[in-house]
Design a protein around this motif. Structure first.
Motif, PDB file in Angstrom:
ATOM      1  N   CYS A   1      -6.743   9.882   4.293  1.00  0.00           N
ATOM      2  CA  CYS A   1      -5.756   9.720   3.229  1.00  0.00           C
ATOM      3  C   CYS A   1      -6.370   9.005   2.031  1.00  0.00           C
ATOM      4  O   CYS A   1      -7.485   8.484   2.097  1.00  0.00           O
ATOM      5  N   GLN A   2      -5.627   9.004   0.942  1.00  0.00           N
ATOM      6  CA  GLN A   2      -5.905   8.144  -0.198  1.00  0.00           C
ATOM      7  C   GLN A   2      -5.008   6.921  -0.079  1.00  0.00           C
ATOM      8  O   GLN A   2      -3.862   7.023   0.371  1.00  0.00           O
ATOM      9  N   ALA A   3      -5.519   5.772  -0.476  1.00  0.00           N
ATOM     10  CA  ALA A   3      -4.732   4.541  -0.440  1.00  0.00           C
ATOM     11  C   ALA A   3      -4.581   4.004  -1.857  1.00  0.00           C
ATOM     12  O   ALA A   3      -5.555   3.911  -2.600  1.00  0.00           O
ATOM     13  N   LEU A   4      -3.348   3.677  -2.222  1.00  0.00           N
ATOM     14  CA  LEU A   4      -3.070   3.144  -3.545  1.00  0.00           C
ATOM     15  C   LEU A   4      -2.386   1.791  -3.415  1.00  0.00           C
ATOM     16  O   LEU A   4      -1.552   1.584  -2.526  1.00  0.00           O
ATOM     17  N   VAL A   5      -2.757   0.880  -4.279  1.00  0.00           N
ATOM     18  CA  VAL A   5      -2.077  -0.408  -4.373  1.00  0.00           C
ATOM     19  C   VAL A   5      -0.852  -0.209  -5.257  1.00  0.00           C
ATOM     20  O   VAL A   5      -0.959   0.280  -6.381  1.00  0.00           O
ATOM     21  N   SER A   6       0.320  -0.550  -4.740  1.00  0.00           N
ATOM     22  CA  SER A   6       1.555  -0.312  -5.482  1.00  0.00           C
ATOM     23  C   SER A   6       2.255  -1.623  -5.820  1.00  0.00           C
ATOM     24  O   SER A   6       2.218  -2.584  -5.044  1.00  0.00           O
TER      25      SER A   6
ATOM     26  N   GLY B   1       3.678   0.253 -10.837  1.00  0.00           N
ATOM     27  CA  GLY B   1       2.226   0.286 -10.867  1.00  0.00           C
ATOM     28  C   GLY B   1       1.626   0.934  -9.638  1.00  0.00           C
ATOM     29  O   GLY B   1       2.084   0.687  -8.516  1.00  0.00           O
ATOM     30  N   LEU B   2       0.618   1.772  -9.842  1.00  0.00           N
ATOM     31  CA  LEU B   2      -0.150   2.389  -8.762  1.00  0.00           C
ATOM     32  C   LEU B   2      -1.617   2.411  -9.172  1.00  0.00           C
ATOM     33  O   LEU B   2      -1.940   2.894 -10.264  1.00  0.00           O
ATOM     34  N   ARG B   3      -2.473   1.888  -8.321  1.00  0.00           N
ATOM     35  CA  ARG B   3      -3.903   1.937  -8.585  1.00  0.00           C
ATOM     36  C   ARG B   3      -4.638   2.424  -7.345  1.00  0.00           C
ATOM     37  O   ARG B   3      -4.438   1.907  -6.249  1.00  0.00           O
TER      38      ARG B   3
ATOM     39  N   ASP C   1       0.836  -1.192   0.000  1.00  0.00           N
ATOM     40  CA  ASP C   1       0.000   0.000   0.000  1.00  0.00           C
ATOM     41  C   ASP C   1       0.875   1.248   0.000  1.00  0.00           C
ATOM     42  O   ASP C   1       1.940   1.273   0.624  1.00  0.00           O
ATOM     43  N   THR C   2       0.412   2.271  -0.702  1.00  0.00           N
ATOM     44  CA  THR C   2       1.024   3.590  -0.626  1.00  0.00           C
ATOM     45  C   THR C   2      -0.064   4.584  -0.244  1.00  0.00           C
ATOM     46  O   THR C   2      -1.113   4.615  -0.890  1.00  0.00           O
TER      47      THR C   2
ATOM     48  N   ALA D   1      -4.576  -5.659  -7.011  1.00  0.00           N
ATOM     49  CA  ALA D   1      -3.197  -6.129  -7.142  1.00  0.00           C
ATOM     50  C   ALA D   1      -3.080  -7.189  -8.239  1.00  0.00           C
ATOM     51  O   ALA D   1      -2.147  -7.154  -9.052  1.00  0.00           O
ATOM     52  N   LEU D   2      -4.022  -8.133  -8.273  1.00  0.00           N
ATOM     53  CA  LEU D   2      -3.983  -9.163  -9.316  1.00  0.00           C
ATOM     54  C   LEU D   2      -4.152  -8.552 -10.704  1.00  0.00           C
ATOM     55  O   LEU D   2      -3.483  -8.955 -11.662  1.00  0.00           O
TER      56      LEU D   2
END
Length: 360
Positions: A129-134, A147-149, A102-103, A181-182
């Motif tokens: 906060c915002q959470a991004l899958v990295s 990658g960041l989503r 997580d970012t 993530a997948l």
């Protein structure tokens, strides 16, 4: 004069590095303003708002820069593909680890898409906060994020008005982080990313569907799990369940032994099962912990009853016992012949720069 020369030098070097990415943008004006935006982000100055950046790198052109960021329509796909290609050239390969994590971006307001009170790793607590899958490719001490989503919390998914105001299409539903993530793993592999192992913390590793998704893709993984996850001994057998005198017939065979929690399984190991390993030199000496591993069948097979599952996939259960006494647990899909040193190295590779180790 010297200051001006240094400024010109870094901008020239940045232009050379960015050129392959800028060429992926279709329109020349987008290429120009993307370059200006990069100058503003990476150049001197603490404030990174559009107005502040424009005043430094494009005086009098605030509206043009704002238009590029908020109104101009462009496809990020070609740039993302170029990023993967560049990362693969730098660090990709069979000995590379793909770190899923997580970012978090701390925010004070409530209008940024996806912002909500949620866990923030940067602060180590729940925060707005915002959470991004990295996704990060890492080899030895070199990490490259590929990658960041953005994760969309339920508070956003369920609020149609808020989504409409933020221009989020109503047909887009929220997905759990492990699903994002997948999807990202599929994208970067299609773009040419090559890596040997996927690592993730327990936020992802606790999801049986995430582990199964990695296995279905033929990927080796080393992921964190919680102490309550159920496992069976590696030699567990499935036996025909006895017929019941009354009630419904039994649908599933019965395991030859009951499952136990990961914590109880590790607690039953003898002290001799633990070995002290060092995976990297730190600033105060070698980083060390005691590790033990045991082969198990994960309790994530078909559901039997009372929320109990049949034995599922075979895996290594690894315990890291830190010098403070804290214990961390992991499941890895490495082959049965894998050494404890290799398992520990795969687990520690999630922390960039900690994959080098020696054992004693």
């Amino acid at each position: 004069m010297e200051s001006h020369s240094r400024s010109s030098d870094w901008q020239s070097e940045l232009n050379v590095w960015a050129q392959p990415f800028l060429e992926r943008l279709a329109h020349p004006s987008q290429q120009h303003w993307a370059e200006v935006y990069l100058w503003g982000l990476l150049g001197p100055g603490d404030r990174k708002s559009v107005e502040a950046m424009a005043s430094r790198v494009a005086p009098g052109a605030t509206q043009q820069l704002h238009h590029f960021l908020s109104t101009s329509s462009w496809d990020p796909g070609p740039l993302e593909t170029m990023l993967v290609e560049q990362a693969q050239r730098l660090v990709g390969g069979a000995d590379t680890v793909l770190c899923v994590d997580d970012t978090a971006l701390v925010k004070k307001g409530e209008h940024s898409v996806g912002v909500a009170p949620q866990y923030c790793g940067q602060l180590g607590k729940k925060a707005n906060c915002q959470a991004l899958v990295s996704l990060t490719l890492a080899r030895r001490e070199v990490p490259v994020c590929i990658g960041l989503r953005l994760y969309l919390p339920d508070i956003w998914v369920q609020d149609a008005g808020r989504r409409l105001q933020a221009r989020i299409p109503l047909h887009m539903s929220g997905h759990p982080k492990w699903r994002l993530a997948l999807d990202e793993i599929d994208r970067v592999r299609a773009a040419g990313a090559v890596f040997g192992c996927v690592t993730a913390d327990a936020e992802y590793g606790k999801a049986a569907d995430f582990r199964a998704g990695l296995a279905e893709r033929g990927l080796t993984y080393a992921v964190g799990v919680g102490p309550t996850q159920k496992v069976y001994p590696a030699d567990v057998r499935l036996e025909e369940a006895p017929d019941r005198a009354t009630g419904r017939p039994t649908k599933h065979p019965a395991p030859s032994v009951d499952s136990r929690s990961i914590a109880d399984t590790i607690a039953a190991l003898p002290e001799a099962a633990f070995r002290r390993l060092s995976w990297r030199q730190g600033t105060k000496g070698p980083l060390q912990a005691d590790f033990a591993a045991v082969r198990v069948r994960v309790g994530d097979g078909p559901l039997m009853s009372k929320n109990r599952h049949l034995p599922g996939s075979a895996a290594w259960l690894v315990c890291e016992r830190r010098l403070s006494g804290e214990r961390k647990y992991y499941l890895t899909s490495h082959a049965e012949a894998t050494t404890l040193e290799h398992l520990a190295a795969a687990i520690k590779a999630r922390w960039v720069g900690e994959s080098r180790r020696t054992s004693r």
